[in-house]
Design an enzyme around this catalytic site. Structure first.
Site, PDB file in Angstrom:
ATOM      1  N   GLU A  95      16.267 -17.073 -57.188  1.00  0.00           N
ATOM      2  CA  GLU A  95      15.614 -17.265 -58.466  1.00  0.00           C
ATOM      3  C   GLU A  95      15.064 -18.682 -58.640  1.00  0.00           C
ATOM      4  O   GLU A  95      13.981 -18.869 -59.180  1.00  0.00           O
ATOM      5  CB  GLU A  95      16.596 -16.952 -59.590  1.00  0.00           C
ATOM      6  CG  GLU A  95      15.866 -16.814 -60.893  1.00  0.00           C
ATOM      7  CD  GLU A  95      16.804 -16.778 -62.073  1.00  0.00           C
ATOM      8  OE1 GLU A  95      18.014 -16.602 -61.847  1.00  0.00           O
ATOM      9  OE2 GLU A  95      16.326 -16.950 -63.189  1.00  0.00           O
ATOM     10  N   ASP A  96      15.812 -19.661 -58.196  1.00  0.00           N
ATOM     11  CA  ASP A  96      15.476 -21.040 -58.553  1.00  0.00           C
ATOM     12  C   ASP A  96      14.883 -21.885 -57.425  1.00  0.00           C
ATOM     13  O   ASP A  96      14.605 -23.059 -57.622  1.00  0.00           O
ATOM     14  CB  ASP A  96      16.728 -21.753 -59.097  1.00  0.00           C
ATOM     15  CG  ASP A  96      17.166 -21.172 -60.419  1.00  0.00           C
ATOM     16  OD1 ASP A  96      16.314 -20.555 -61.087  1.00  0.00           O
ATOM     17  OD2 ASP A  96      18.343 -21.322 -60.782  1.00  0.00           O
TER      18      ASP A  96
END
Ligand code: MN
Length: 480
Positions: free
Chosen positions: A74-75
């Protein structure tokens, strides 16, 4: 937390080779190296903390590794394909499962929350461990919520108390549920939290002597016997005391059962032996005994519950259970991480107990609108349940106020569909009459009979509602 500590804790309960953990640790640490958390700390501290929580819950190697890596997809800019090649199918499935829950974006908060619930449950269909990682992630975010702006704190706490805590409870992970609740409570109602905390601490200090006396008395009576046991005192979590105060409209001083003990032993037989001892030493409070060993709760919880009067007239709430039941009551489904729904060779006993989860997942595929979903979920989550007996003596757990129609669908969808009447304790009743715990219910069916659309206004369970809708839809009948 350092890598050495994590490995050491992990090896205390597992013999799995830890090379993967070391690799995941370094990989996550490098992937997040230029990111910081709201606290100003390195982002990776969060990943390590989530892994530590998972180790506290004695999760398997793959889950802990996925905990370290849970924010990588996600990051960071690492492509899914690269990650999948690097860590293989199993870890990829866990991490992408957690990521999917996270990245949903919706216009209205209600819809978003409903959709999140749904995704979360569907994720469990594949692997319960995805949810456990997500809960650990939320727990660490709640523990460090003080670095967030006020508005965010309220929003996240609200979501935690209305979504994650009930989910943890439903999965039987009580320890985590209590901590999530108390942390949310602290941000949502800071004044009430502080005042209750002070009162509870004072009461416990005052009652330490009483608990000590109770323990000594039990020791004396059990001294000659072969019943192994340990007595733990138990603090109810603050939020559940607060909820009880609201429900009973009473001040803290009048709330009775904040004082509790647990007695843990080795076998079911000895649970009943200890119950006998407790009742012969102390006067039981009438009507307080419940046997959740013979009839476990839906979330696998088992214990004997009773309340007794101490010499001073104070009431002590007692739970008696085996070590294994104790572990399940603290860790719930997380204690059974090896288990995957429908997996061949899975523990049949557990398989049966988790039937509700599987049925639920089936129903969920069927529900189209998020709002309908959240409504059903809330009803099914109602913690108070009743137990209805089939004429053959089997037990069906249902939510409070469930009707014979809900019961019919709980037995089998065909029985629900063709149900035309019901007998409760041998007397004919209306199909909308709420059932009571302990009722023996028999459903009368007629071949070719069909669900009625007004049943939708009567039933209380998601399963029944979704089956009726499905039937109406498939037969081109209006739902309104
Ligand atoms: Mn995270």
């Amino acid at each position: 937390m350092e890598l050495d500590e994590l490995l050491k804790k992990f090896r205390e309960y597992s013999t799995q080779d830890t090379t993967l953990l070391e690799y995941a640790w370094n990989y996550a640490s490098e992937s997040h190296h230029d990111q910081k958390r709201a606290s100003g700390e390195k982002y990776f501290i969060h990943c390590a903390a989530v892994a530590e929580i998972l180790v506290d819950y004695k999760m398997d190697l793959e889950t802990v590794a996925a905990g370290l890596l849970h924010d990588v997809l996600e990051d960071t800019k690492i492509p899914h394909e690269t990650f999948r090649k690097e860590f293989g199918e199993e870890i990829y499935a866990l991490v992408s499962g957690v990521t999917k829950i996270e990245t949903l974006k919706f216009s209205s908060r209600d819809e978003a929350q409903a959709e999140n619930w749904r995704k979360m449950i569907l994720a469990t269909a594949k692997d319960i461990r995805v949810i456990v990682i997500k809960l650990a992630d939320r727990l660490h975010n709640m523990r460090t919520l003080n670095y967030m702006p006020k508005e965010k704190q309220l929003e996240i706490s609200h979501e935690t108390i209305s979504l994650y805590a009930p989910l943890a409870q439903r999965l039987g992970i009580f320890q985590l549920k209590s901590e999530l609740e108390d942390l949310s409570f602290k941000y949502l109602f800071p004044d009430e939290y502080q005042s209750l905390l002070a009162k509870v601490q004072l009461r416990y200090a005052m009652r330490e002597k009483l608990l000590e006396d109770f323990r000594t008395e039990m020791e004396n009576h059990l001294a000659g016997s072969n019943v192994p046991h340990r007595v733990l005192s138990r603090a109810k979590n603050l939020y559940s005391i607060y909820r009880k105060m609201l429900r009973q409209e009473k001040p803290f001083e009048e709330i009775q059962d904040a004082l509790g003990v647990r007695i843990i032993t080795d076998s079911v037989i000895n649970c009943y032996a200890l119950l006998g001892t407790v009742h012969s030493v102390f006067k039981p409070v009438a009507g307080s005994f419940t046997d959740y060993i013979a009839v476990p709760k839906m979330n696998l919880y088992q214990s004997l519950h009773t309340s007794v009067m101490a010499g001073t007239g104070e009431i002590i709430e007692i739970q008696i259970r085996t070590e294994e039941m104790h572990r399940t009551s603290e860790y719930g489904i997380a204690a059974h991480w090896r288990y995957k729904l429908g997996e061949k060779g899975a523990d049949r006993h557990l398989d049966e107990k988790l039937n509700w989860l599987r049925q639920w997942i089936e129903w969920l595929q069927d529900i189209s609108s998020p709002r309908e979903f959240i409504e059903s979920f809330k009803t099914d989550l109602e913690l108070d349940q009743i137990f209805i007996f089939t004429p053959k003596g089997e037990v069906k757990p249902l939510p409070v106020d469930a009707t014979p129609i809900d019961y019919a669908y709980a037995i089998h969808s065909d029985i629900g569909d063709t149900c035309i009447g019901a007998k409760v304790n041998n007397r004919m009743v209306r199909l909308d009459q709420p059932l009571k715990s302990g009722d023996i219910c028999e459903i009368i069916t007629r071949k070719n009979s069909a669900p009625k659309k007004d049943w939708l206004g009567i039933v209380k369970t998601a399963g029944a509602r979704s089956r009726i809708r499905k039937y109406l839809r498939e037969h081109g009948l209006p739902e309104q």
